[in-house]
Write an enzyme that holds these catalytic residues in place. Structure first.
Site, PDB file in Angstrom:
ATOM      1  N   TRP A  77      -5.020  10.684  -4.727  1.00  0.00           N
ATOM      2  CA  TRP A  77      -5.143   9.252  -5.036  1.00  0.00           C
ATOM      3  C   TRP A  77      -5.895   8.500  -3.960  1.00  0.00           C
ATOM      4  O   TRP A  77      -6.662   7.586  -4.240  1.00  0.00           O
ATOM      5  CB  TRP A  77      -3.762   8.639  -5.313  1.00  0.00           C
ATOM      6  N   ASP A  97      -1.229   1.638  -1.200  1.00  0.00           N
ATOM      7  CA  ASP A  97      -0.903   2.075  -2.552  1.00  0.00           C
ATOM      8  C   ASP A  97       0.501   2.665  -2.471  1.00  0.00           C
ATOM      9  O   ASP A  97       0.718   3.709  -1.858  1.00  0.00           O
ATOM     10  CB  ASP A  97      -1.922   3.140  -2.993  1.00  0.00           C
ATOM     11  N   LYS A 111       6.110   4.595 -12.285  1.00  0.00           N
ATOM     12  CA  LYS A 111       6.875   5.597 -11.533  1.00  0.00           C
ATOM     13  C   LYS A 111       8.206   5.011 -11.069  1.00  0.00           C
ATOM     14  O   LYS A 111       9.255   5.483 -11.459  1.00  0.00           O
ATOM     15  CB  LYS A 111       6.066   6.096 -10.349  1.00  0.00           C
TER      16      LYS A 111
HETATM   17  C1  LIG Z   1      -0.062   7.244  -5.601  1.00  0.00           C
HETATM   18  C2  LIG Z   1      -0.755   6.926  -6.906  1.00  0.00           C
HETATM   19  N1  LIG Z   1      -1.729   5.990  -6.914  1.00  0.00           N
HETATM   20  C3  LIG Z   1      -2.370   5.661  -8.048  1.00  0.00           C
HETATM   21  C4  LIG Z   1      -2.068   6.265  -9.240  1.00  0.00           C
HETATM   22  C5  LIG Z   1      -2.817   5.866 -10.481  1.00  0.00           C
HETATM   23  O1  LIG Z   1      -2.020   4.990 -11.210  1.00  0.00           O
HETATM   24  P1  LIG Z   1      -2.454   4.425 -12.639  1.00  0.00           P
HETATM   25  O2  LIG Z   1      -2.266   5.551 -13.612  1.00  0.00           O
HETATM   26  O3  LIG Z   1      -1.510   3.280 -12.854  1.00  0.00           O
HETATM   27  O4  LIG Z   1      -3.865   3.998 -12.565  1.00  0.00           O
HETATM   28  C6  LIG Z   1      -1.061   7.224  -9.298  1.00  0.00           C
HETATM   29  C7  LIG Z   1      -0.719   7.862 -10.575  1.00  0.00           C
HETATM   30  O5  LIG Z   1      -0.069   8.860 -10.671  1.00  0.00           O
HETATM   31  C8  LIG Z   1      -0.394   7.565  -8.083  1.00  0.00           C
HETATM   32  O6  LIG Z   1       0.567   8.490  -8.080  1.00  0.00           O
END
Ligand SMILES: Cc1ncc(COP(=O)(O)O)c(C=O)c1O
Length: 315
Positions: free
Chosen positions: A103, A173, A197
């Site tokens: 990510w 994040d 989550k």
């Molecule tokens: C740490 C992290 N950041 C970002 C995301 C992406 O999130 P989204 O699906 O809401 O775009 C995820 C998705 O699993 C994640 O685990």
């Protein structure tokens, strides 16, 4: 309910049964409106109460005062990977990122479209099996901000410290560990998390942003990408994701009823101690690839002795 399964999916992940039941009870007639919350106006007093209570609860749970704005936006956490540099990074300027896997790598790619990226730290050469230590972070003073991913959902690593960045805004994040334990959230200039989550269902991303960050926003940011738009209109500039925000509000209520983040932390501590305890107890069978000091409380990465065994579904 006997047919509920144990859902270990990282996201969308399991929601408290009490929250689902409450939503079910209220679904057909929300607060005597004769309509479901899926149908009522986002400008109605009934929704207003939900919206403002979600914001107030988020601040209370994170211990944030009015110097922070809570925003609810669509587009997933992934949209924030681009919105952050669009708002806070100009061509020719540099933003610092720590690369801790999937990510954060995606966030780095988006930032590179708008300015320069300085890698303040990385565990790439070691297959992302650890979080670079505070001492190993290298942060130049002319950096627009430092971005970290506090929990790395896929790699199974998590920060056990908050980087000290002085005047440099710290942006995180927290999609996969927000509200999982007590934390000094006020150390961050901006926190964002896709809800699916730890906060509720998919469809909404929560942002906590220090109000002073709004003064740093670049000119010419498209209206919907500009954090000032959502901050000045209390996330009601356009139609917000009403149903996900409503469920997030119920989850916040539920967390408060459990005893707040201290209680949630205790449950999570027991869960991770049990699972890592078993991994450590049976090293011939379970392989925990992540270095002990970076083990995620939320996502336990574990391997079996061989890839062949990992593929087996009939045991
Ligand atoms: C740490 C992290 N950041 C970002 C995301 C992406 O999130 P989204 O699906 O809401 O775009 C995820 C998705 O699993 C994640 O685990």
């Amino acid at each position: 309910m006997s047919n509920r399964v144990f859902n270990f999916n990282p996201g969308p992940s399991t929601l408290p049964l009490d929250v689902l039941k409450r939503a079910q009870n209220e679904l057909l007639d929300f607060k005597g409106t004769g309509m479901s919350i899926l149908e009522i106006s986002h400008r109605s007093p009934e929704y207003d109460e939900v919206h403002n209570s979600a914001i107030a609860n988020a601040k209370a749970l994170m211990g944030l005062d009015d110097s922070y704005k809570i925003l609810f936006v669509g587009g997933g956490a992934s949209s924030q990977f681009a919105h952050i540099p669009i708002n806070f990074l100009k061509k020719g300027e540099t933003a610092a990122y720590v690369d801790t896997g999937t990510w954060s790598t995606k966030a780095i790619k988006e930032a590179g479209l708008f300015g320069n990226v300085h890698l303040a730290g990385s565990s790439k050469d070691d297959s992302y099996t650890f979080i670079p230590s505070a001492d190993d972070l290298n942060l130049p003073s002319n950096t627009a901000y430092l971005h970290i991913t506090t929990n790395n959902t896929i790699k199974g690593t998590q920060y056990y410290y908050i980087p000290e960045t002085g005047e440099i805004p710290l942006i995180a994040d927290m999609s996969s560990d927000i509200l999982s334990k007590q934390l000094d959230f006020s150390k961050f200039s901006m926190i964002y998390a896709g809800a699916q989550k730890n906060l509720g269902p998919s469809g909404v991303t929560m942002i906590a942003i220090r109000a002073s960050m709004l003064d740093k926003i670049n000119d010419d940011v498209p209206t919907m990408f500009d954090y000032r738009t959502h901050a000045s209109k209390n996330s009601l500039f356009n139609t917000p994701p009403v149903f996900p925000i409503y469920i997030v509000k119920l989850v916040f209520d539920w967390i408060q009823e459990q005893g707040g983040l201290a209680a949630v932390e205790e449950v999570n501590r027991k869960k991770k101690d049990t699972v890592y305890g078993l991994i450590d107890q049976y090293p011939d069978f379970f392989r925990g690839p992540v270095k002990t000091e970076s083990r995620s409380w939320m996502n336990v990465a574990l391997r079996l002795p061989s890839e062949e065994l990992e593929q087996k579904t009939d045991c």
